[in-house]
Each structure stands twice: as structure tokens, then as C-alpha cells.
Design a protein around this motif. Structure first.
Motif, mmCIF file in Angstrom:
data_model
loop_
_atom_site.group_PDB
_atom_site.id
_atom_site.type_symbol
_atom_site.label_atom_id
_atom_site.label_comp_id
_atom_site.label_asym_id
_atom_site.label_seq_id
_atom_site.Cartn_x
_atom_site.Cartn_y
_atom_site.Cartn_z
ATOM 1 N N PRO A 115 0.811 -1.228 0.000
ATOM 2 C CA PRO A 115 0.000 0.000 0.000
ATOM 3 C C PRO A 115 0.838 1.270 0.000
ATOM 4 C CG PRO A 115 -0.908 -1.599 1.534
ATOM 5 C CD PRO A 115 0.402 -2.150 1.079
ATOM 6 N N SER A 116 1.980 1.259 0.671
ATOM 7 C CA SER A 116 2.838 2.447 0.697
ATOM 8 C C SER A 116 3.369 2.769 -0.691
ATOM 9 C CB SER A 116 4.009 2.239 1.667
ATOM 10 O OG SER A 116 3.544 2.038 2.974
ATOM 11 N N TYR A 117 3.718 1.722 -1.449
ATOM 12 C CA TYR A 117 4.188 1.930 -2.821
ATOM 13 C C TYR A 117 3.082 2.530 -3.683
ATOM 14 C CZ TYR A 117 5.379 0.754 -7.649
ATOM 15 O OH TYR A 117 5.597 0.817 -8.998
ATOM 16 N N VAL A 118 1.866 1.998 -3.534
ATOM 17 C CA VAL A 118 0.737 2.523 -4.308
ATOM 18 C C VAL A 118 0.495 3.983 -3.974
ATOM 19 C CG1 VAL A 118 -1.731 2.295 -4.771
ATOM 20 C CG2 VAL A 118 -0.325 0.248 -4.473
ATOM 21 N N LYS A 119 0.537 4.316 -2.688
ATOM 22 C CA LYS A 119 0.292 5.699 -2.263
ATOM 23 C C LYS A 119 1.353 6.637 -2.820
ATOM 24 C CE LYS A 119 -0.651 8.482 1.839
ATOM 25 N NZ LYS A 119 -0.767 8.480 3.330
#
Length: 422
Positions: A115-119
């Protein structure tokens, strides 16, 4: 006797109370049932309406134009999508239309990502169509190229076997909610579209009338792009996979391989394509927009170009990156100055950078000039004194030729694909 009468009366009252509670309970049950029945019927009706709406939206793809925007990361794909969307209300690019955390979790679950990469990706480049679909595999070009060199092209040259009769409909079902429902021209921005155009055209050709799918690709000067991309090669998500792209020559070679593949293999097969240089969009946005619309045959009337040009400043940014690199430093786009961490740069290092520039010119000039870009030998002399540090310009009055854009030198077999306002 009186005691019996009292007991009997109390018994009757208790019985009446019980009957009253029973009637109330039955009444409440009936009311609850009626309310539940009403809710259930309404819910079913809404489901049918949604299905009809989705079906109508799915068939609306026949009446709309999908414009696929592509180009190497940091070339200006997001800016190009914004430029097109600003034409009028009938144009819409894909946007996050719900809370960011919800869409991040949705994408992370759909694609199996951190999720951090997507954000981080959504924050830097906005929503891309490749994130919100599972019809074709997700790949990130920089990471794939860093791991396998130009064999990465094969991963984006999606096999025709992946194109099934329902491929276009499946993509539409997963994408349409991210566009403005009233828009008639829908912009799908994914940088890797520059290598996936044949697959996308094949996917939609069975469900759209001719000329309802168009492609707009943006290019940026190969040296400027190679310098701009450095920060993304070294971030925490890519640094372990992109070591082979650390040499500047390897990045310019990647730019050349990707662009050549697009021009030689894909562009001649596309029914509607427009390619433009980001630097030209900086100086001639109105002419460029008119020519793009004419090329991809989308009738749109606008009296004047939008008040702000998203590409404004691209040429100055290119020159700033080049000047700092020739100084042996990196350009800090947030502070608008060269990185001050390297304070004492020797004259020898600056001379090495000038020699490296000359080597790049010798190696790549004959290949990039046919695409409209030159490693002009006058660029360093305009930015740098012979021994002093190079100056970062804050304004310029140069021509496109002075900044390495030579549209008049584009090869004749490539010219039909390019937008050339001048």
C-alpha cells in the motif's frame, strides 16, 4: 367469596395484558416485515437500475473516444493528460473519486502490492489505468529494464493471445468509474502505453467504431530525461533493481530503444496516433492542441488555449538539469537550485562532464536526430564559461534548435506520426 372475586378479576386483567402484549408484538412483527419487504424490494430495484446503468455505460464505449496517453516516466505523460483534459468539459482523465486510503487499499489488494508503494505512486504521477485493472499483467518499465535490459520490451509487447473477445469490455468495466460519466473523450494515462499500443488497439477494435481509439505519446530530450529520472532510479522502491541504469549512457540507450520500438514497430499499425515533443508544447501549446485534435480526428472547438499551460517551464527545467550535471552536481527541483551538498567541485570534474557530453553526442547524435533531438555542441557553451561553473538559467530567449530540438531533421518516414507546429 370476595377473595375469589379479586383473584378472578386480577387474572382477567393479566390475561388482557398478555393479549395486549401479544397483539403489540404481532403488530411490530408485521410492521417490521413490511419495512423489511419495502427495503428489500427497493434494494432489488436499485440493483436492476445499477445493472442497466452499467450495461448502458458498457455500451457507451461505442459512442466515446478513448485516448491512450503514453511515454517514458517523467517525460510529461501526466502533464499531457492534464493539457488534454483542460480543453473542455467533454474531456476527462482518470481520477481518484473516493477517499485516497480506500483506493490505495483497493489497488493494493487487486494487484498484490505494498500500500505504501501505491500511495507514493499515486502522489507522484496520479492514477494510471494499469493500476485499476487485472486484465493484463502489471509491470513497471524502469524496474523491468533495470533487471533485464531491453528484454523488458518483450514483457510489454503483450501477445495477441491475451486479446479475447471480451478483453475490451473487461477493461471498460474496470476503468469507467474513474472517468467523469458525462465526458465523451476519456483519457487513460499509463506511461507503458508507449509499448502496449498494439494490444490496446486490438482489445478495443471489436467493440468500437473506427477512430474511436487514439494514442498520444510525449517525448522529452533523451539527455534531460536521463538526468530527470535519476531520482526515481535511486528511491527505496527501485534502487535494488535499477543498478544497470546508473550509467548515463545506459539511460540514453534505453530512451533510444523504447522510442525506436514504438516508431518502427507500433506507430505504422495504429489507426490514430499523435507524437509530440514536450519542449514544443512548452512554447506552442495552442498550435499543438489544434494539430493533435486534427490528427486524431476529434471534433472539439475551443476559442483559446486554457489559461495555464501545464508544460510551461519544461525547457528551463531541462537546461537546469543539464547545467547542474555539467557542474558535477544534481538539480534540486524543490529548492530550484543545484544540490549544495557537493560544494567544492574541481575544474577537472567539470571537464570530465564536458568530455562525457561530447561522447554522448558522438554515440547517439545520428540516432536521436531522426526523432527530432540533437546533442547540440552549442548547449554547454551557452550555459558554461570555459573555467567557471555553468549557470542555471531563469529565463531564455533561445530557439528550439538552441535547446537541442530539431524537428526539421525528423526522418521522412517518421514525420507522419509527429505533431510539428513549427
Amino acid at each position: 367469596f370476595m377473595q375469589k372475586v379479586v383473584v378472578k378479576e386480577v387474572s382477567k386483567r393479566s390475561k388482557r395484558r398478555r393479549h395486549c402484549w401479544i397483539r403489540m408484538s404481532i403488530g411490530l412483527c408485521l410492521v417490521s416485515y413490511v419495512v423489511f419487504l419495502f427495503w428489500f424490494v427497493q434494494r432489488q430495484l436499485r440493483k436492476k437500475e445499477y445493472k442497466k446503468k452499467d450495461k448502458k455505460q458498457a455500451t457507451d464505449v461505442f459512442e466515446r473516444t478513448i485516448v491512450f496517453v503514453g511515454g517514458l516516466q517523467r517525460s510529461g505523460t501526466t502533464t499531457a493528460a492534464t493539457l488534454l483534459e483542460n480543453i473542455d468539459e467533454s474531456w476527462s482523465k482518470q481520477q481518484v473519486r473516493q477517499e485516497l486510503g480506500m483506493i490505495v487499499n483497493r489497488i493494493a489488494k487487486l494487484r498484490g502490492m505494498n500500500p505504501s508503494y501505491v500511495k507514493d505512486t499515486l502522489s507522484s504521477g496520479g492514477l494510471e489505468g494499469k493500476f485499476v485493472q487485472n486484465v493484463y499483467p502489471y509491470h513497471y518499465l524502469l524496474k523491468e529494464w533495470g533487471s533485464g535490459g531491453n528484454t523488458a520490451i518483450d514483457k510489454f509487447s503483450l501477445s495477441s493471445e491475451l486479446v479475447q473477445p471480451d478483453t475490451g469490455n473487461r477493461l471498460w468495466q474496470q476503468w469507467h468509474s474513474f472517468w467523469n460519466e458525462s465526458a465523451t473523450v476519456l483519457i487513460e494515462k499509463t506511461p507503458e502505453n508507449i509499448l502496449m499500443s498494439q494490444f490496446l488497439q486490438s482489445a478495443f477494435q471489436n467493440i468500437t467504431i473506427p477512430n474511436k481509439v487514439a494514442f498520444v505519446f510525449v517525448l522529452r530530450h533523451p539527455l534531460a530525461w536521463s538526468l530527470v529520472i535519476d531520482k526515481w532510479l535511486r528511491n527505496k522502491w527501485n534502487r535494488d533493481f535499477t543498478k544497470s541504469l546508473r550509467p548515463l549512457q545506459a539511460r540514453v540507450q534505453m530512451w533510444l530503444d523504447v522510442t525506436t520500438t514504438m516508431l518502427d514497430r507500433d506507430a505504422p499499425t495504429l489507426s490514430s496516433i499523435a507524437i509530440f515533443h514536450a519542449e514544443v508544447a512548452d512554447l506552442y501549446p495552442k498550435k499543438l492542441l489544434h494539430l493533435i485534435l486534427t490528427r486524431i480526428r476529434i471534433p472539439t472547438s475551443f476559442k483559446q488555449v486554457p489559461s495555464t499551460n501545464p508544460f510551461s517551464g519544461y525547457i528551463l527545467a531541462n537546461l537546469a538539469y543539464l547545467a547542474c550535471w555539467l557542474n558535477g552536481k544534481n538539480w534540486n527541483s524543490k529548492r530550484h537550485q543545484c544540490d549544495t551538498s557537493k560544494k567544492n567541485i574541481s575544474l577537472q570534474l567539470r571537464q570530465q562532464r564536458r568530455a562525457q557530453f561530447d561522447q554522448l553526442r558522438i554515440t547517439f547524435e545520428n540516432f536521436t536526430i531522426v526523432m527530432g533531438y540533437s546533442f547540440s555542441s552549442t548547449l554547454p557553451s551557452r550555459l558554461c564559461d570555459r573555467e567557471a561553473e555553468c549557470r542555471v538559467p531563469h529565463s531564455f530567449s533561445w530557439s528550439l534548435t538552441d535547446v537541442g530540438v530539431r524537428t526539421e531533421r525528423i526522418a521522412s518516414h517518421y514525420r507522419p506520426f509527429f505533431i510539428l507546429p513549427v
